[in-house]
Structures are given as C-alpha cells and as structure tokens.
Design an enzyme around this catalytic site. Structure first.
Site, mmCIF file in Angstrom:
data_model
loop_
_atom_site.group_PDB
_atom_site.id
_atom_site.type_symbol
_atom_site.label_atom_id
_atom_site.label_comp_id
_atom_site.label_asym_id
_atom_site.label_seq_id
_atom_site.Cartn_x
_atom_site.Cartn_y
_atom_site.Cartn_z
ATOM 1 N N ASP A 169 0.844 -1.197 0.000
ATOM 2 C CA ASP A 169 0.000 0.000 0.000
ATOM 3 C C ASP A 169 0.883 1.253 0.000
ATOM 4 O O ASP A 169 1.652 1.482 0.933
ATOM 5 C CB ASP A 169 -0.895 -0.015 1.240
ATOM 6 C CG ASP A 169 -2.025 0.998 1.187
ATOM 7 O OD1 ASP A 169 -1.831 2.075 0.600
ATOM 8 O OD2 ASP A 169 -3.102 0.701 1.738
ATOM 9 N N HIS A 200 -3.068 -0.496 -2.409
ATOM 10 C CA HIS A 200 -4.275 0.148 -1.911
ATOM 11 C C HIS A 200 -5.426 -0.020 -2.912
ATOM 12 O O HIS A 200 -5.242 0.137 -4.106
ATOM 13 C CB HIS A 200 -3.975 1.634 -1.703
ATOM 14 C CG HIS A 200 -5.028 2.390 -0.977
ATOM 15 N ND1 HIS A 200 -5.144 2.357 0.395
ATOM 16 C CD2 HIS A 200 -6.012 3.194 -1.420
ATOM 17 C CE1 HIS A 200 -6.143 3.122 0.764
ATOM 18 N NE2 HIS A 200 -6.698 3.638 -0.309
#
Length: 231
Positions: A169, A200
């Site tokens: 992420d 993400h």
C-alpha cells in the site's frame, strides 16, 4: 434498492443512505463506508452483495455536508484529484457522528438485531473510528489510511475488529504497518490479515485497482467474520 433519509444528530439537516435489502428476513445489518469517491457504483454493488447474503446493507452519503450525491471514478485522473480535494475538506468527526446516526437508523428503522460496519480506504479509517467511538457490533477495515494515528484509542475497542492490510500500500508504508501490528496483534478483539504485494484499493468492486484473487480472499474472510458476529 432504495434511499433512506437519516437525520443528522447535530440538527443540521439530513442525508441519504443507499439501502439494499434481502429478499427474506434480514440476519442483521451492515453499514458500508465509502471511499473518497462517494457512494458510487462500486459501493452500491458492495451493498447489493451483502443484501444477497441476507443482510440489510446501507451506505450513507458522508460527503453530504460538502455536496450531496458526490460520485467519482478513481480511474479518471481529474475525478481522482477531485476525490482528494473532497477528502481534504471532509470533517471526519462529523463523519463519525453521521455514521453513528446510520448505525442507529439501521437498528431502529430497519429493525436489525445487530449492525456491522465495513469501510474502504478513508472508510477503513472511519470504520476503525467506529470500533472505538460507536457501538457497532463488529467492524472490518480494508486498507484504512492513518490508523497508526488512532492506535491510542485501541483500549476502547469492545467488539470484534478485522483489518485487511495491503502489503504494498503506497499510502500505508511498511513502517506504518509495523506500528499497527505492534499495537494490535495482541489485542483480544482484533485480527489482522496481510496481503503481500497488494496495493491500496485491491478489493474495489470494479476498475483498475482491483486484484481479483486478493479481493476474493479478503471478501470471503469478511463474510465469515460477519456470519459469526452479526445476526
């Protein structure tokens, strides 16, 4: 599928929530918390999927104090930038008040026995805040941003919490993930699943961010979690 009007607890007005209901008796309710893109087709699709599993699902329009009905596509660069602009103007404290009102509406107007919360991105952070600041019965956070700044509230977690963490992420870097594990791994109410190499937004219902295998795994774990704790 319909829209439900919910009165803000501070008396400032009312907002709508997209509602999807099961064909038969509901086993409980799930509040679905939007990303920075509003209650868009992907969020509505998630509500529909929960309804198909037997839950009343509702997604409140949390940006209503800025502008009602915002719907943005993360794959369109100009709309992505708009989403960041809305997020920067969004009052998260008021957002939690509105989520608490949505949970109350789910319990009252919809007659639900118990209410779970699931959120994505910004919604993942707000879901964690629901776990510490509201009476949600079970909470799931997908790649929540800024949870490391909320870890001082972990003592207030009274009901089960599940976190899905994207290993790659770009908003939640490895050092932040390490802080989350250090603070929460031994919490009796918290479970963390890591998804190495995933970025993400990997569980988005549609668009370029979706990673099918990881999304299916995370969603199966979420379904099992709610089956155990909501109903």
């Amino acid at each position: 599928m319909s829209n439900l009007g919910i009165d803000a607890s501070d008396g400032s007005g009312s907002f709508t929530a997209y509602v999807a209901e099961p064909e038969g008796p509901a086993r409980g309710a799930i509040v679905v918390i939007q990303e920075i893109f509003g209650v868009n087709p992907g969020i509505r699709k998630k509500c529909d999927a929960w309804a198909a599993k037997g839950y009343v699902a509702l997604a409140p329009d949390l940006f209503w104090r800025l502008e009602p009905g915002i719907e943005l596509d993360p794959d369109v660069p100009a709309q992505l930038q708009q989403a960041f602009d809305w997020m920067n103007r969004f009052d998260q404290g008021k957002g939690i008040e509105d989520l608490e009102a949505a949970i109350k509406a789910a319990r009252g107007k919809l007659g639900s026995r118990s209410v779970g919360v699931v959120g994505y991105c910004l919604g993942g952070r707000l879901a964690f805040m629901c776990a510490t600041r509201t009476d949600s019965d079970a909470t799931v956070c997908y790649y929540g941003v800024g949870i490391d700044n909320l870890l001082g509230e972990k003592h207030a977690i009274a009901n089960p919490v599940l976190l899905h963490v994207a290993g790659a992420d770009h908003f939640v870097t490895p050092d932040i993930q390490a802080k989350m594990h250090e603070a929460l791994d031994d919490h009796p109410k918290v479970t963390i699943f890591d998804y190495p190499g995933e970025d993400h937004g990997f569980a988005a219902e549609m668009g370029a961010r979706r990673s099918e295998k990881a999304a299916e795994l995370a969603d199966a774990r979420t379904a099992a979690f709610f089956a155990e704790h909501i109903g």
